[in-house]
Each structure stands twice: as structure tokens, then as C-alpha cells.
Design a protein around this motif. Structure first.
Motif, PDB file in Angstrom:
ATOM      1  N   MET A  14       0.964  -1.159  -0.021  1.00  0.00           N
ATOM      2  CA  MET A  14      -0.095   0.064   0.031  1.00  0.00           C
ATOM      3  C   MET A  14       0.909   1.282  -0.101  1.00  0.00           C
ATOM      4  O   MET A  14       0.543   2.363  -0.603  1.00  0.00           O
ATOM      5  CB  MET A  14      -0.923  -0.143   1.118  1.00  0.00           C
ATOM      6  N   VAL A  15       1.972   1.402   0.444  1.00  0.00           N
ATOM      7  CA  VAL A  15       3.084   2.380   0.953  1.00  0.00           C
ATOM      8  C   VAL A  15       3.770   2.672  -0.492  1.00  0.00           C
ATOM      9  O   VAL A  15       3.847   4.042  -0.692  1.00  0.00           O
ATOM     10  CB  VAL A  15       3.661   2.240   2.038  1.00  0.00           C
ATOM     11  N   LEU A  16       4.268   1.681  -1.007  1.00  0.00           N
ATOM     12  CA  LEU A  16       5.267   1.904  -1.930  1.00  0.00           C
ATOM     13  C   LEU A  16       4.568   2.641  -3.236  1.00  0.00           C
ATOM     14  O   LEU A  16       5.034   3.647  -3.894  1.00  0.00           O
ATOM     15  CB  LEU A  16       5.852   0.424  -2.527  1.00  0.00           C
ATOM     16  N   PRO A  17       3.545   2.054  -3.744  1.00  0.00           N
ATOM     17  CA  PRO A  17       2.897   2.983  -4.766  1.00  0.00           C
ATOM     18  C   PRO A  17       2.491   4.511  -4.621  1.00  0.00           C
ATOM     19  O   PRO A  17       2.963   5.023  -5.447  1.00  0.00           O
ATOM     20  CB  PRO A  17       1.583   2.162  -5.439  1.00  0.00           C
ATOM     21  N   SER A  18       2.105   4.739  -3.336  1.00  0.00           N
ATOM     22  CA  SER A  18       1.730   6.064  -2.894  1.00  0.00           C
ATOM     23  C   SER A  18       3.202   7.058  -3.054  1.00  0.00           C
ATOM     24  O   SER A  18       3.106   8.242  -3.210  1.00  0.00           O
ATOM     25  CB  SER A  18       1.075   6.158  -1.800  1.00  0.00           C
ATOM     26  N   MET A  19       4.280   6.283  -2.395  1.00  0.00           N
ATOM     27  CA  MET A  19       5.452   6.810  -2.365  1.00  0.00           C
ATOM     28  C   MET A  19       6.046   7.436  -3.744  1.00  0.00           C
ATOM     29  O   MET A  19       6.368   8.463  -4.052  1.00  0.00           O
ATOM     30  CB  MET A  19       6.566   6.247  -1.442  1.00  0.00           C
ATOM     31  N   SER A  20       5.932   6.421  -4.509  1.00  0.00           N
ATOM     32  CA  SER A  20       6.372   6.627  -6.135  1.00  0.00           C
ATOM     33  C   SER A  20       5.653   7.538  -6.830  1.00  0.00           C
ATOM     34  O   SER A  20       6.138   8.360  -7.529  1.00  0.00           O
ATOM     35  CB  SER A  20       6.365   5.227  -7.006  1.00  0.00           C
ATOM     36  N   GLN A  21       4.205   7.662  -6.534  1.00  0.00           N
ATOM     37  CA  GLN A  21       3.394   8.559  -7.161  1.00  0.00           C
ATOM     38  C   GLN A  21       3.679  10.055  -6.583  1.00  0.00           C
ATOM     39  O   GLN A  21       3.674  11.026  -7.370  1.00  0.00           O
ATOM     40  CB  GLN A  21       2.001   8.301  -6.704  1.00  0.00           C
ATOM     41  N   GLU A  22       4.031  10.228  -5.368  1.00  0.00           N
ATOM     42  CA  GLU A  22       4.407  11.286  -4.486  1.00  0.00           C
ATOM     43  C   GLU A  22       5.640  11.808  -5.054  1.00  0.00           C
ATOM     44  O   GLU A  22       5.822  12.988  -5.335  1.00  0.00           O
ATOM     45  CB  GLU A  22       4.593  11.168  -2.959  1.00  0.00           C
ATOM     46  N   ASN A  23       6.675  11.042  -5.534  1.00  0.00           N
ATOM     47  CA  ASN A  23       7.984  11.332  -5.749  1.00  0.00           C
ATOM     48  C   ASN A  23       7.787  11.984  -7.252  1.00  0.00           C
ATOM     49  O   ASN A  23       8.762  12.735  -7.753  1.00  0.00           O
ATOM     50  CB  ASN A  23       8.906  10.281  -5.725  1.00  0.00           C
ATOM     51  N   LYS A  24       6.854  11.464  -7.967  1.00  0.00           N
ATOM     52  CA  LYS A  24       6.985  12.030  -9.365  1.00  0.00           C
ATOM     53  C   LYS A  24       6.597  13.530  -9.472  1.00  0.00           C
ATOM     54  O   LYS A  24       6.767  14.140 -10.277  1.00  0.00           O
ATOM     55  CB  LYS A  24       5.680  11.251 -10.288  1.00  0.00           C
ATOM     56  N   GLY A  25       5.813  13.822  -8.369  1.00  0.00           N
ATOM     57  CA  GLY A  25       5.599  15.314  -8.248  1.00  0.00           C
ATOM     58  C   GLY A  25       4.204  15.719  -9.101  1.00  0.00           C
ATOM     59  O   GLY A  25       3.360  14.725  -9.589  1.00  0.00           O
ATOM     60  N   ILE A  26       3.790  16.997  -8.976  1.00  0.00           N
ATOM     61  CA  ILE A  26       2.681  17.551  -9.683  1.00  0.00           C
ATOM     62  C   ILE A  26       3.249  18.635 -10.581  1.00  0.00           C
ATOM     63  O   ILE A  26       3.836  19.601 -10.247  1.00  0.00           O
ATOM     64  CB  ILE A  26       1.658  18.187  -8.795  1.00  0.00           C
ATOM     65  N   TYR A  27       2.684  18.565 -12.082  1.00  0.00           N
ATOM     66  CA  TYR A  27       2.730  19.386 -12.949  1.00  0.00           C
ATOM     67  C   TYR A  27       1.556  20.070 -13.659  1.00  0.00           C
ATOM     68  O   TYR A  27       1.061  19.151 -13.991  1.00  0.00           O
ATOM     69  CB  TYR A  27       4.043  19.083 -13.845  1.00  0.00           C
ATOM     70  N   ILE A  28       1.249  21.343 -13.501  1.00  0.00           N
ATOM     71  CA  ILE A  28      -0.098  21.701 -13.953  1.00  0.00           C
ATOM     72  C   ILE A  28       0.284  22.945 -14.888  1.00  0.00           C
ATOM     73  O   ILE A  28       1.021  23.889 -14.598  1.00  0.00           O
ATOM     74  CB  ILE A  28      -0.960  22.248 -12.925  1.00  0.00           C
ATOM     75  N   GLU A  29      -0.151  22.903 -16.074  1.00  0.00           N
ATOM     76  CA  GLU A  29      -0.211  24.122 -16.978  1.00  0.00           C
ATOM     77  C   GLU A  29      -1.488  24.839 -16.824  1.00  0.00           C
ATOM     78  O   GLU A  29      -2.569  24.310 -17.711  1.00  0.00           O
ATOM     79  CB  GLU A  29       0.114  23.658 -18.399  1.00  0.00           C
ATOM     80  N   PRO A  30      -1.951  26.003 -16.282  1.00  0.00           N
ATOM     81  CA  PRO A  30      -2.924  26.408 -16.410  1.00  0.00           C
ATOM     82  C   PRO A  30      -3.303  27.145 -17.676  1.00  0.00           C
ATOM     83  O   PRO A  30      -2.425  27.923 -18.285  1.00  0.00           O
ATOM     84  CB  PRO A  30      -2.992  27.787 -15.388  1.00  0.00           C
ATOM     85  N   ASN A  31      -4.720  27.277 -17.906  1.00  0.00           N
ATOM     86  CA  ASN A  31      -4.870  27.858 -19.278  1.00  0.00           C
ATOM     87  C   ASN A  31      -6.202  28.796 -18.937  1.00  0.00           C
ATOM     88  O   ASN A  31      -6.625  29.564 -19.790  1.00  0.00           O
ATOM     89  CB  ASN A  31      -5.600  26.920 -20.359  1.00  0.00           C
ATOM     90  N   MET A  32      -6.664  29.096 -17.775  1.00  0.00           N
ATOM     91  CA  MET A  32      -7.532  30.009 -17.077  1.00  0.00           C
ATOM     92  C   MET A  32      -7.134  30.620 -15.767  1.00  0.00           C
ATOM     93  O   MET A  32      -6.945  29.856 -15.040  1.00  0.00           O
ATOM     94  CB  MET A  32      -8.939  29.206 -17.024  1.00  0.00           C
ATOM     95  N   MET A  33      -7.254  31.834 -15.873  1.00  0.00           N
ATOM     96  CA  MET A  33      -6.987  32.622 -14.441  1.00  0.00           C
ATOM     97  C   MET A  33      -8.496  33.078 -13.867  1.00  0.00           C
ATOM     98  O   MET A  33      -9.209  33.821 -14.953  1.00  0.00           O
ATOM     99  CB  MET A  33      -5.962  33.829 -14.603  1.00  0.00           C
TER     100      MET A  33
END
Length: 149
Positions: A14-33
Motif C-alpha cells: 500500500m505504501v510503495l505505490p503512494s510513495m512513487s506517485q508522490e515522488n513524481k510530483g505535480i505539474y499543472i499548466e493553467p489555461n484560465m485565471m
């Protein structure tokens, strides 16, 4: 003993997949403000938010009222360490919504930022609340985390 081993294996799975997902990070490109006190505005490309490990790197426009202006400010264009990160995951019928709350400080301004994501190639929402002005929200698409070349 066998039961303890089985419990440990389940926890690891249960912990290993969540850790690998967390290490990937979040990247968002907004198109609306979506500013709090002004009309919404479509954005051209080039704006982004990257969150990886304990660092946020963002380049966003800001439109709002500032209660105490800061001279020589570069606005929402900085890379800083984050504090007080809290992640909530809610499973819906067809998707999983992740809400990430964090705090960051840049040039004396403290920001509370909330990221709401549904996964790569899905919508992403960014809410920025500075301690010296009105909040501003952004919506766009969550992308694969860029690989440095």
C-alpha cells in the motif's frame, strides 16, 4: 508470526505505490485565471506550477488587490521550499481526486496554496491565497512531470 509477515507485506504494497506517485510530483499548466474580484481571463501558454518533493516552482500571473505592496517583487515567479504539506485523497466513482494543501514564503509574503488534481492528462485546479492580497485561482491540465534534458 505468519500473520505479522502478511500484515507487513500488505502495508508495504500500500505504501510503495503512494510513495512513487508522490515522488513524481505535480505539474499543472493553467489555461484560465479566475481572480477573486476581477473577470476570468484565458491564459496563453508558458505558465506552470511544479511541485516535487519539498519544493514548489511556479510561474503564474496574478490579478488582485494587494493590501500591503512589496517593492521589487517578482510576483508568482519563484522556486521555494514548501511547509505544512497536507494531502487528502478521495476516491470517486470514476476517478480519484487529490487535494494538496501547502504553505510557502517568498520575499516576506506567505502563500497558502491548494492544488486539486484528478490525475495526469486531467483537469488541475490551483488556488493561491497570499497573506497580503486577494486570492486568485487557476485551472488547467495536469501533465506528466517534465524530464530534464
Amino acid at each position: 508470526m505468519k500473520r505479522l509477515f502478511t500484515m507487513m507485506m500488505l502495508l508495504t504494497m500500500m505504501v510503495l505505490p503512494s510513495m512513487s506517485q508522490e515522488n513524481k510530483g505535480i505539474y499543472i499548466e493553467p489555461n484560465m485565471m479566475i481572480p477573486m474580484k476581477f473577470p476570468s481571463k484565458m491564459l496563453e501558454g508558458g505558465y506552470f506550477l511544479k511541485l516535487k518533493n519539498d519544493t514548489i516552482d511556479l510561474y503564474l500571473p496574478y490579478m488582485g488587490e494587494t493590501y500591503s505592496p512589496v517593492f521589487n517583487s517578482d510576483g508568482l515567479n519563484f522556486k521555494e521550499p514548501v511547509k505544512n504539506v497536507k494531502v487528502q485523497v478521495k476516491n470517486k466513482k470514476n476517478s480519484t481526486r487529490t487535494t494538496t494543501n501547502l504553505e510557502v514564503e517568498h520575499q516576506g509574503i506567505k502563500y497558502k496554496i491548494q492544488l486539486t488534481t484528478w490525475g495526469v492528462n486531467e483537469n488541475g485546479q490551483i488556488d493561491v491565497n497570499p497573506n497580503n492580497g486577494t486570492s486568485c485561482s487557476y485551472s488547467g491540465q495536469q501533465m506528466e512531470f517534465p524530464v530534464k534534458k
